[in-house]
Design an enzyme around this catalytic site. Structure first.
Site, PDB file in Angstrom:
ATOM      1  N   TYR A 127      42.951  80.703  18.281  1.00 36.48           N
ATOM      2  CA  TYR A 127      43.638  82.207  17.991  1.00 36.48           C
ATOM      3  C   TYR A 127      43.296  82.967  19.084  1.00 36.48           C
ATOM      4  CZ  TYR A 127      43.664  86.548  15.231  1.00 36.48           C
ATOM      5  OH  TYR A 127      44.005  87.876  14.836  1.00 36.48           O
TER       6      TYR A 127
ATOM      7  N   LYS B 111      46.694  84.964  21.125  1.00 38.11           N
ATOM      8  CA  LYS B 111      46.411  86.365  21.122  1.00 38.11           C
ATOM      9  C   LYS B 111      46.963  86.767  22.498  1.00 38.11           C
ATOM     10  CE  LYS B 111      46.786  87.138  16.784  1.00 38.11           C
ATOM     11  NZ  LYS B 111      47.986  87.687  15.963  1.00 38.11           N
TER      12      LYS B 111
END
Ligand SMILES: NC(=O)c1ccc[n+]([C@@H]2O[C@H](COP(=O)([O-])OP(=O)(O)OC[C@H]3O[C@@H](n4cnc5c(N)ncnc54)[C@H](O)[C@@H]3O)[C@@H](O)[C@H]2O)c1
Length: 264
Positions: free
Chosen positions: A164, A168
């Site tokens: 994740y 990002k």
């Protein structure tokens, strides 16, 4: 390099929001409608009913809205989404590449499939949305606003969410490059970096056992249970500003909205 002011206020603008069936995407779609923007809402086919409810809520505010189901990681679906906005409402002025997912897992257990799934939903989908929105906006020749979902996890590493975080960080890099490339077309490109927002994404089956909403996520990420959270409407308010014509001097940024978890 200056990013010019946008359209005269007499022309109504059209937005696409991906991942808009719930959570932050839904809040952004509803908030943009409050500012007189017509909205095309997208999510996966399994979210059709939720998307239809968002369409009804936007129409109840007096704006035009349409649901277009599709997978934001599939290029032909993204092309169809942009085409639908132009066909239904005549233009595309704002792209909100919001769709996202998360995987909580130790790095030492991560599979290639885990990695590729998260990178695909969180980074590839943003690239496709930026690319096809930019093509349409350049064709229109009247500027535009492109916005992607980053995260506080795109500014700082957190334990057990490494795919994740990587996805990002990728959104931030992509956003900076796109902002430089698209400035000459009067298109701004920015991203938002929320902290803890209680939505489907931060829910976990162990939450009740671990102390309530978001508790499992906080525990995994090494954040104290007292970490502040805010509803999706708080993020939507920031996005509403980013896409305003008056925000023409804001580009290439990743704006934190996290109660102060990441500063600077
Ligand atoms: N909730 C938070 O605390 C938080 C914090 C930082 C960043 N974000 C980011 O904000 C964005 C929205 O998150 P949320 O909290 O509302 O999550 P959510 O899970 O409530 O909503 C995400 C939506 O994206 C949709 N989606 C997933 N894959 C898709 C695909 N391939 N094509 C189309 N739609 C797809 C899902 O069906 C879902 O409706 C995400 O990018 C997320 O990473 C959320």
């Amino acid at each position: 390099m200056m990013v010019n002011e946008a359209l005269p206020s007499t022309i109504s603008r059209v937005a696409i929001v991906t991942g808009a069936a719930q959570g932050i995407g839904e809040a952004i779609a509803l908030r943009l409608a409050d500012d007189g923007i017509d909205v095309v809402v997208n999510d996966l086919p399994k979210k059709r009913d939720q998307l239809d409810s968002v369409v009804k809520a936007i129409q109840a505010k007096g704006r035009r809205a349409v649901a277009v189901v599709g997978d934001a990681t599939v290029e032909s679906d993204v092309v169809a989404l942009v085409d639908a906005a132009v066909k239904e409402f005549g233009s595309l002025d704002i792209m909100i590449a919001n769709a996202g997912t998360i995987e909580m897992k130790p790095l030492v257990d991560m599979t290639v499939e885990d990695w590729e799934r998260v990178m695909s939903v969180n980074a590839l989908s943003v690239m496709l949305a930026y690319k096809h929105a930019a093509r349409q906006m350049i064709k229109q020749g009247r500027g535009g606003r492109i916005v992607g979902a980053a995260s506080m996890a795109g500014k700082k590493g957190f334990a057990y969410v490494s795919s994740y975080c990587a996805s990002k960080f990728a959104v931030r890099g992509l956003t900076q490059s796109a902002a430089l490339e698209l400035a000459e077309h009067k298109i701004t490109v920015n991203s938002y970096a929320p902290g803890i927002i209680p939505t489907g994404l931060t829910q976990h089956p162990d939450d009740e056992k671990n102390g309530g909403p978001c508790s499992t996520f906080l525990l995994g990420a090494g954040l104290p249970p007292s970490t502040p959270s805010a509803p999706p409407t708080v993020v939507a308010e920031l996005v509403a500003y980013i896409v305003k014509p008056e925000a023409h001097f804001l580009t290439g940024q990743c704006l934190s909205i996290d109660g102060g978890i990441v500063m600077g």
